[in-house]
Write an enzyme that holds these catalytic residues in place. Structure first.
Site, short mmCIF file in Angstrom:
data_model
loop_
_atom_site.label_atom_id
_atom_site.label_comp_id
_atom_site.label_asym_id
_atom_site.label_seq_id
_atom_site.Cartn_x
_atom_site.Cartn_y
_atom_site.Cartn_z
N SER A 113 92.46 55.20 56.01
CA SER A 113 93.09 53.91 55.69
C SER A 113 94.37 53.62 56.46
CB SER A 113 93.42 53.85 54.20
OG SER A 113 92.27 53.51 53.48
N LYS A 156 94.30 50.64 58.67
CA LYS A 156 94.27 49.25 58.17
C LYS A 156 95.41 48.38 58.70
CE LYS A 156 91.46 50.28 54.09
NZ LYS A 156 91.45 50.98 52.82
N TYR A 170 84.09 49.37 60.62
CA TYR A 170 85.18 49.83 59.75
C TYR A 170 85.13 51.35 59.56
CZ TYR A 170 87.53 50.91 55.35
OH TYR A 170 88.31 51.50 54.38
N TYR A 227 98.55 51.76 47.73
CA TYR A 227 97.64 51.38 46.66
C TYR A 227 98.41 51.07 45.38
CZ TYR A 227 94.86 53.74 50.13
OH TYR A 227 94.32 54.13 51.30
N VAL A 257 93.18 58.68 52.87
CA VAL A 257 92.63 59.77 52.05
C VAL A 257 92.44 61.09 52.78
CG1 VAL A 257 91.45 58.41 50.28
CG2 VAL A 257 90.27 58.96 52.40
N1 GLN Z 1 87.24 55.29 54.95
C1 GLN Z 1 87.80 55.40 53.64
C2 GLN Z 1 87.08 54.47 52.67
O1 GLN Z 1 86.82 53.37 53.01
C3 GLN Z 1 89.26 55.09 53.70
C4 GLN Z 1 89.91 55.09 52.34
C5 GLN Z 1 91.33 55.53 52.34
O2 GLN Z 1 91.84 56.19 53.23
N2 GLN Z 1 91.98 55.23 51.25
O3 GLN Z 1 86.74 54.85 51.59
#
Ligand code: GLN
Length: 334
Positions: free
Chosen positions: A77, A80, A203, A255, A273
């Site tokens: 993430s 993003k 993505y 988050y 994550v």
């Molecule tokens: N590729 C992961 C997902 O879409 C990224 C999520 C994250 O890092 N929070 O679930």
């Protein structure tokens, strides 16, 4: 925005102080073993839980590394904000805002409820629904054109060509039914601007690019430096885009813990994550941390602790001030 528009920034402490504070913070949180490595993407469960690295890159391009700062992991993430920046740059910040939104959901990153509860469907680019919508918007009429745009743009932020972790990509692509569902749901609402399966694929690739804490610090420093990568000297996005991206991070980079983060750290940041966190001190520099054990919201435990330490000891909190004129003794009669 013209380049001579006034900005409110300062600078990092002297290099020897940055080196000392970074080393002390790393040492201090080395023994912090709370949290769990993510395993909902099967390949991520193979991460070595004890890895711990960090890097600070100042806006003049000076690099400070500690621990496993060059250890590579999939960006997840943390991609993003950078893809959002590239989309804003290509389409215009208002055009992206009107399609994706910039308000916090307060819900987990892969929430479907957030889509159902909000009339505009996506609420911001830092959770999966908004990130999928953002990826669907980037220039290109085919998945491969969009992918090239993303990989070239993220590489410009990092100042080196980034490579795909094929194993992580395959592992996530085989198990990401939820993200596929989110993309189809958005498409059903007319809020996705490209084929849902191909958008999810681009993505997933973007999340599987390999970076290190060092790369994250360079990427963050680019957003801290008005959109110019301070190591390569190349402009990646405009100062206006950088400023807007940082605003979205402040409300939603961690988050549903974004409020706690801003309260403690006082800086825009983004977690992923796999255990990475990028943090930006506007005008001063970027911080990158890596440690794969996560809290329940999916944020690196040591990364948060070390960034808190750095914000405090390097004097980075955006909300901190001290009186310009020394305090006056209270009036005796008052
Ligand atoms: N590729 C992961 C997902 O879409 C990224 C999520 C994250 O890092 N929070 O679930």
């Amino acid at each position: 925005m013209s380049s001579d528009e006034p900005v409110s920034t300062g600078h990092l402490p002297a290099p020897s102080d940055v080196t000392r504070i970074l080393a002390a913070g790393h040492q201090r949180y080395l023994e912090l073993n709370d949290g769990q490595v993510a395993d909902y993407i099967p390949a991520l469960a193979a991460a070595e839980p004890d890895r711990f690295g960090a890097c600070v890159v100042s806006s003049d391009g000076t690099e400070f590394d500690v621990g496993d700062s060059r250890h590579e992991f999939s960006i997840q993430s943390v991609s993003k904000p950078f893809v959002f920046a590239l989309a804003c740059e290509a389409l215009g910040a208002e055009a992206v805002r009107s399609r994706v939104g910039v308000n916090a959901t307060g819900l987990p990153f892969n929430s479907v409820m957030a889509i159902e509860l909000n009339r505009d469907r996506t609420m911001n680019p830092m959770v999966n629904a908004g990130a999928l919508a953002t990826t669907s918007l980037v220039p290109g009429t085919s998945a491969s054109e969009k992918w090239s745009f993303v990989v070239e743009g993220l590489s410009a932020f990092a100042g080196r060509p980034l490579q795909l972790d094929e194993e992580v990509y395959q592992s996530e692509a085989a198990t990401n039914l939820r993200n596929q569902g989110i993309a189809h749901l958005l498409s059903g609402y007319g809020e996705l601007w490209f084929d849902p399966d191909q958008t999810t694929d681009v993505y997933t690739r973007q999340c599987s690019l390999l970076v290190s804490a060092h790369d994250l610090a360079v990427m963050g420093a680019t957003l801290a430096d008005g959109g110019v990568n301070p190591v390569t000297g190349g402009r990646v996005v405009s100062a206006d885009t950088a400023r807007r991206v940082l605003a979205t991070l402040a409300t939603s980079g961690l988050y549903e813990r974004s409020g706690d983060w801003l309260y403690d750290v006082g800086l825009p940041g983004k977690s992923g994550v796999s255990g990475g966190i990028v943090t930006v001190a506007p005008g001063k520099g970027g911080l990158g941390t890596y440690s794969p054990r996560l809290d329940e919201a999916g944020n690196s435990v040591r990364g948060q602790a070390l960034t808190r330490h750095l914000s405090r000891h390097l004097g980075l909190n955006l909300f901190a001030s001290s009186p310009l004129v020394p305090e006056r003794p209270r009036d005796a009669g008052g």
